[in-house]
Enzyme design. Structure first.
Site, short mmCIF file in Angstrom:
data_model
loop_
_atom_site.label_atom_id
_atom_site.label_comp_id
_atom_site.label_asym_id
_atom_site.label_seq_id
_atom_site.Cartn_x
_atom_site.Cartn_y
_atom_site.Cartn_z
N HIS A 250 0.89 -1.17 0.00
CA HIS A 250 0.00 0.00 0.00
C HIS A 250 0.92 1.22 0.00
CE1 HIS A 250 -3.69 -2.00 2.12
NE2 HIS A 250 -4.04 -1.67 0.88
N CYS B 47 -2.25 3.07 9.09
CA CYS B 47 -3.32 2.16 8.62
C CYS B 47 -4.49 2.11 9.58
CB CYS B 47 -2.83 0.72 8.49
SG CYS B 47 -1.35 0.44 7.61
N1 ARG Z 1 -3.91 -7.05 6.53
C1 ARG Z 1 -4.29 -5.81 5.93
C2 ARG Z 1 -4.28 -5.95 4.41
O1 ARG Z 1 -3.42 -6.64 3.91
C3 ARG Z 1 -3.41 -4.70 6.37
C4 ARG Z 1 -3.82 -3.37 5.85
C5 ARG Z 1 -2.90 -2.27 6.21
N2 ARG Z 1 -3.43 -1.04 5.78
C6 ARG Z 1 -2.77 -0.06 5.17
N3 ARG Z 1 -3.40 1.04 4.92
N4 ARG Z 1 -1.52 -0.19 4.79
O2 ARG Z 1 -5.09 -5.41 3.70
#
Ligand code: ARG
Length: 271
Positions: free
Chosen positions: A165, A261
């Site tokens: 992300h 996050c």
């Molecule tokens: N386990 C989640 C996923 O893989 C973690 C999300 C983390 N969020 C972020 N905005 N980086 O989607």
């Protein structure tokens, strides 16, 4: 008006039951009590910095719903609701949408075949939106969002699977600064960042700091809240006038997430 931040408590955050990013290892147990405590600590720091925290009821069976950055992209009175890449997170969409509607947002839905993971992949620096693509969000989402919100988007390709992300490796800060991990982008991506942020505004984190998710930080005026980081980075930030607040977010890193996050700014453009 105070800054409003949306969070969702980790009441049902127990085990890693699926793997949708390289940080997740199926069967890893999360210490729920520690997760709740650290989440509360993060919330208190945010509150102590003058922001208001609004929360949503979590849902059993949806452990990743704590990562509210992925609920939507917020701009003024509009919320572009996420369309998750992975089926494991798709059931979260309706809960986020209902909550944001309740808060008075006009919701925008992207076409069904266009994936987009909200503020996890889309971060503003002033009025310009930086948007990551490939692992989770499709580049086709950028044109829809640009039109729906009337904003300029700069697209950044994410080339390192560990930084899936944009908010895991790129963090715009107050006064036009940006903190980022250069190795999460290819040479072209680096050129794009360099063309948009002058050298004195760029803070490049090293491999260790990137691995500690230091770029996944909550920025509130001149304060930056992140997982435990290095003395080096704290010093670099201090030299540029930023205060660093650290919280041990290792429980959430088991799911591939950290401070940023776990939050979503609701009125970044109206305060
Ligand atoms: N386990 C989640 C996923 O893989 C973690 C999300 C983390 N969020 C972020 N905005 N980086 O989607």
């Amino acid at each position: 008006m105070s800054l409003k931040i949306f969070m969702c408590p980790p009441d049902y955050y127990y085990n890693i039951d699926y793997e949708i990013n390289p940080w997740m290892k199926k069967g890893t147990a999360c210490a729920n009590q520690a997760a709740v405590e650290r989440w509360n600590e993060l919330k208190s720091i945010i509150h102590s910095l003058g922001a208001e925290v609004l929360t949503m009821k979590p849902q059993p069976g949806l452990p990743d719903i704590v990562f509210t950055a992925n609920a939507a992209l917020i701009y003024r009175d509009k919320a572009v609701i996420s369309r998750f890449r992975h089926k494991e997170r798709q059931p979260e969409e309706k809960f986020y949408e209902a909550w944001l509607l309740e808060q008075g947002f006009k919701t925008v839905r992207l076409p069904e075949n266009v994936n987009f993971e909200g503020a996890g992949d889309a971060l503003f620096s002033g009025e310009t939106l930086y948007s990551g693509y490939i692992p989770r969000s499709d580049i086709s989402s950028h044109a829809y969002i640009s039109e729906a919100l009337g904003i300029r988007i700069i697209s950044l390709e994410l080339v390192n699977p560990r930084f899936y992300h944009l908010d895991t490796c790129f963090c715009p800060l107050t006064d036009g600064y940006v903190m980022y991990y250069d190795k999460a982008f290819d040479e072209y991506g680096n050129r794009v960042i360099e063309a948009n942020f002058p050298e004195e505004k760029r803070i490049v984190v090293n491999e260790e700091e990137a691995g500690l998710f230091s770029c996944n930080a909550v920025s509130i005026s001149k304060s930056v809240i992140m997982n435990k980081t290095t003395d080096r980075l704290k010093k670099v930030l201090a030299d540029k006038g930023f205060n660093t607040y650290e919280v041990d977010l290792s429980e959430f890193m088991k799911a591939g997430g950290s401070a940023k996050c776990l939050t979503l700014k609701l009125n970044e453009h109206s305060v």
